[in-house]
Design a protein around this motif. Sequence first.
Motif, PDB file in Angstrom:
ATOM      1  N   ARG A  24       1.050  -1.101  -0.168  1.00 48.43           N
ATOM      2  CA  ARG A  24       0.170   0.083  -0.305  1.00 48.43           C
ATOM      3  C   ARG A  24       0.829   0.558   0.249  1.00 48.43           C
ATOM      4  O   ARG A  24       0.528   1.926  -0.569  1.00 48.43           O
ATOM      5  CB  ARG A  24      -0.759  -0.122   1.234  1.00 48.43           C
ATOM      6  N   PHE A  25       2.459   1.053   0.693  1.00 55.31           N
ATOM      7  CA  PHE A  25       2.481   1.906   0.588  1.00 55.31           C
ATOM      8  C   PHE A  25       3.409   2.773  -0.471  1.00 55.31           C
ATOM      9  O   PHE A  25       3.621   4.216  -1.253  1.00 55.31           O
ATOM     10  CB  PHE A  25       4.029   2.306   1.882  1.00 55.31           C
ATOM     11  N   GLU A  26       3.916   1.808  -1.279  1.00 54.61           N
ATOM     12  CA  GLU A  26       4.679   1.568  -2.383  1.00 54.61           C
ATOM     13  C   GLU A  26       3.413   1.985  -3.739  1.00 54.61           C
ATOM     14  O   GLU A  26       4.207   3.303  -4.066  1.00 54.61           O
ATOM     15  CB  GLU A  26       5.001   0.617  -2.750  1.00 54.61           C
ATOM     16  N   ALA A  27       2.234   1.827  -3.156  1.00 56.43           N
ATOM     17  CA  ALA A  27       1.679   2.374  -4.193  1.00 56.43           C
ATOM     18  C   ALA A  27       1.132   3.387  -3.952  1.00 56.43           C
ATOM     19  O   ALA A  27       1.134   4.114  -5.033  1.00 56.43           O
ATOM     20  CB  ALA A  27       0.131   1.904  -4.347  1.00 56.43           C
ATOM     21  N   LYS A  28       1.074   3.913  -2.360  1.00 56.05           N
ATOM     22  CA  LYS A  28       0.997   5.400  -2.659  1.00 56.05           C
ATOM     23  C   LYS A  28       2.286   7.220  -2.794  1.00 56.05           C
ATOM     24  O   LYS A  28       1.752   7.849  -3.634  1.00 56.05           O
ATOM     25  CB  LYS A  28       0.648   5.853  -0.878  1.00 56.05           C
ATOM     26  N   ARG A  29       3.183   5.831  -2.940  1.00 54.72           N
ATOM     27  CA  ARG A  29       4.622   6.356  -2.770  1.00 54.72           C
ATOM     28  C   ARG A  29       3.841   7.213  -4.942  1.00 54.72           C
ATOM     29  O   ARG A  29       5.040   8.179  -5.262  1.00 54.72           O
ATOM     30  CB  ARG A  29       5.691   5.903  -2.761  1.00 54.72           C
ATOM     31  N   GLN A  67       5.185  14.871 -10.418  1.00 53.96           N
ATOM     32  CA  GLN A  67       5.764  15.408 -11.500  1.00 53.96           C
ATOM     33  C   GLN A  67       4.674  16.300 -12.521  1.00 53.96           C
ATOM     34  O   GLN A  67       4.751  16.612 -13.504  1.00 53.96           O
ATOM     35  CB  GLN A  67       5.640  13.350 -12.188  1.00 53.96           C
ATOM     36  N   GLN A  68       3.750  15.966 -12.604  1.00 47.54           N
ATOM     37  CA  GLN A  68       2.621  16.262 -13.476  1.00 47.54           C
ATOM     38  C   GLN A  68       2.658  17.608 -12.810  1.00 47.54           C
ATOM     39  O   GLN A  68       1.744  18.965 -14.205  1.00 47.54           O
ATOM     40  CB  GLN A  68       1.084  15.613 -12.788  1.00 47.54           C
ATOM     41  N   ALA A  69       2.278  18.168 -11.656  1.00 44.54           N
ATOM     42  CA  ALA A  69       2.660  19.311 -11.285  1.00 44.54           C
ATOM     43  C   ALA A  69       3.862  19.957 -11.932  1.00 44.54           C
ATOM     44  O   ALA A  69       3.933  21.846 -11.857  1.00 44.54           O
ATOM     45  CB  ALA A  69       2.803  18.940  -9.818  1.00 44.54           C
ATOM     46  N   ALA A  70       5.150  19.791 -11.900  1.00 45.99           N
ATOM     47  CA  ALA A  70       5.963  19.970 -12.292  1.00 45.99           C
ATOM     48  C   ALA A  70       6.163  20.118 -14.314  1.00 45.99           C
ATOM     49  O   ALA A  70       6.489  21.473 -14.331  1.00 45.99           O
ATOM     50  CB  ALA A  70       6.860  19.221 -11.655  1.00 45.99           C
ATOM     51  N   ARG A  71       5.744  19.265 -14.357  1.00 44.30           N
ATOM     52  CA  ARG A  71       5.684  19.494 -16.065  1.00 44.30           C
ATOM     53  C   ARG A  71       4.283  20.681 -16.750  1.00 44.30           C
ATOM     54  O   ARG A  71       4.254  21.749 -17.251  1.00 44.30           O
ATOM     55  CB  ARG A  71       4.815  18.353 -16.569  1.00 44.30           C
ATOM     56  N   TYR A  72       3.257  20.919 -15.227  1.00 48.48           N
ATOM     57  CA  TYR A  72       2.136  22.074 -15.658  1.00 48.48           C
ATOM     58  C   TYR A  72       3.511  23.218 -15.248  1.00 48.48           C
ATOM     59  O   TYR A  72       3.051  24.286 -15.894  1.00 48.48           O
ATOM     60  CB  TYR A  72       1.214  22.209 -14.518  1.00 48.48           C
ATOM     61  N   PHE A  73       3.924  23.511 -14.457  1.00 49.00           N
ATOM     62  CA  PHE A  73       4.610  24.750 -13.832  1.00 49.00           C
ATOM     63  C   PHE A  73       5.603  25.040 -14.216  1.00 49.00           C
ATOM     64  O   PHE A  73       5.450  26.116 -15.152  1.00 49.00           O
ATOM     65  CB  PHE A  73       5.275  24.366 -12.651  1.00 49.00           C
ATOM     66  N   GLU A  74       5.850  23.985 -15.543  1.00 49.38           N
ATOM     67  CA  GLU A  74       7.399  24.352 -16.912  1.00 49.38           C
ATOM     68  C   GLU A  74       6.619  24.958 -17.559  1.00 49.38           C
ATOM     69  O   GLU A  74       6.918  26.108 -18.497  1.00 49.38           O
ATOM     70  CB  GLU A  74       8.161  23.021 -17.286  1.00 49.38           C
ATOM     71  N   GLN A  75       4.826  24.935 -18.151  1.00 52.67           N
ATOM     72  CA  GLN A  75       4.649  24.687 -19.112  1.00 52.67           C
ATOM     73  C   GLN A  75       4.482  26.117 -19.088  1.00 52.67           C
ATOM     74  O   GLN A  75       4.213  27.240 -19.786  1.00 52.67           O
ATOM     75  CB  GLN A  75       3.448  24.139 -19.863  1.00 52.67           C
ATOM     76  N   LEU A 119       3.988  10.485  -6.416  1.00 48.60           N
ATOM     77  CA  LEU A 119       5.556  10.999  -7.470  1.00 48.60           C
ATOM     78  C   LEU A 119       4.100  11.419  -8.721  1.00 48.60           C
ATOM     79  O   LEU A 119       4.805  11.712  -9.565  1.00 48.60           O
ATOM     80  CB  LEU A 119       6.051   9.412  -7.907  1.00 48.60           C
ATOM     81  N   ALA A 120       3.299  10.237  -8.906  1.00 49.33           N
ATOM     82  CA  ALA A 120       2.579  10.724 -10.607  1.00 49.33           C
ATOM     83  C   ALA A 120       2.127  12.584 -10.272  1.00 49.33           C
ATOM     84  O   ALA A 120       2.166  13.349 -11.465  1.00 49.33           O
ATOM     85  CB  ALA A 120       1.880   9.744 -10.668  1.00 49.33           C
ATOM     86  N   VAL A 121       1.988  12.370  -9.841  1.00 56.15           N
ATOM     87  CA  VAL A 121       1.213  14.324  -9.313  1.00 56.15           C
ATOM     88  C   VAL A 121       2.186  15.298  -9.462  1.00 56.15           C
ATOM     89  O   VAL A 121       2.014  16.086 -10.295  1.00 56.15           O
ATOM     90  CB  VAL A 121       0.645  14.109  -7.928  1.00 56.15           C
TER      91      VAL A 121
END
Lengths: 196, 182
Positions: free
Chosen positions: A158-163, A171-179, A167-169
Amino acid sequence: MTCSSVDLKAYFLGEIAPAEKGGVEDHVRACQECREELDRLRVTQTALLSLEEEEVPQRIAFVSDKVFEPRWWQTIWRSGPAMGFASAAMLAAAILAHAYVRPVAGPVQATVDTAQIEQRVEREVNARLEATVAKAVRESEAKQSQQFAQVMVASEKRFEAKRQDDLAVAQQAARYFEQQRAKLEMAANDSVRPGQ
Amino acid sequence: MIFREVEDRDLIAKARRGHVDAYNVLVSRWEKRVFNYLLRLVGHREDALDLSQDVFLKAYQNLRKLEDPAKFPGWLFRIAHNEAYSLLRKNRPEGELAVEPKSGEANARMFPIELSLAVQSALGLLSDDQREAVLLKVYQGFKFEEMAEILACPVSTVKSRLYTALDLLKQTLAPVNMGGAE
């Protein structure tokens, strides 16, 4: 009784029924022809019996041949009375053996210390009880350890799945800010170019 | 006689358990009767001796099949009858009757007395079946019922063969008997 009804030869040969014998004898006494016939039969028989028996030229004897002789167990098996006697003897021997070997009851039993027996029984019961309890404890602990391990594995999953989700969220936020930064930078460049 | 029968029964029981010595005693009691029966039936000494040995060997091998030891004599002669007829059938074509008297030379050696010769010759004139009926009744003393078992035929057949044989013997031996009486 007439001549034709009398079986004279059967009478002569001793084959007539006892009930008929008297009647035949009465007839023979009264009938000369039958008396003469009876005499002829007697003379003929006497002549026949004058033929003496010969001695056997050589003795007919058999020697013991092991091939044809039955084995010892066949001899016993085929002998009904011997088999019965052997069975009875074995049964009697078994009864006697049992009588000698079996534990003797009565006075000997009275000399046994009952307290010692009770102690031995108590010790034996306690030992068996302790062994049973120890076994149950070991089984329970093993079961708990197994359950704990299963829980730990599930938590880690469960911990690994949450991590991975976090991580995916990120990365998505980072891409948004970069755009957004790229857009602002382009807009800034466009505003500077008309003034030149 | 009763004592003898009991003894025979004991010997048969022992022989059945494989005691060859007991069987040899039984053979010694019956071999003369069986040999003479076969000798008068087949008319040849060597054949009669060979047949006797075969009879007692077969009897020993089949002794366990004899249900009632009291019937041993009839049972033994039944074997002897079968053995003799096997030889007679082999030596003689089917259906041929023994109408010829036996060899005078051979009979002279076997039965030197004149009356014995005449009797032997008269027996030789009978058919095998008739002669056997006379042998079993006159010489061996079997009853009609026992003879029927030995010969495997009805009592009426036994009586017919025996009565015919006695009539023939009466005629054949009459001159001898008359001569002997004179």
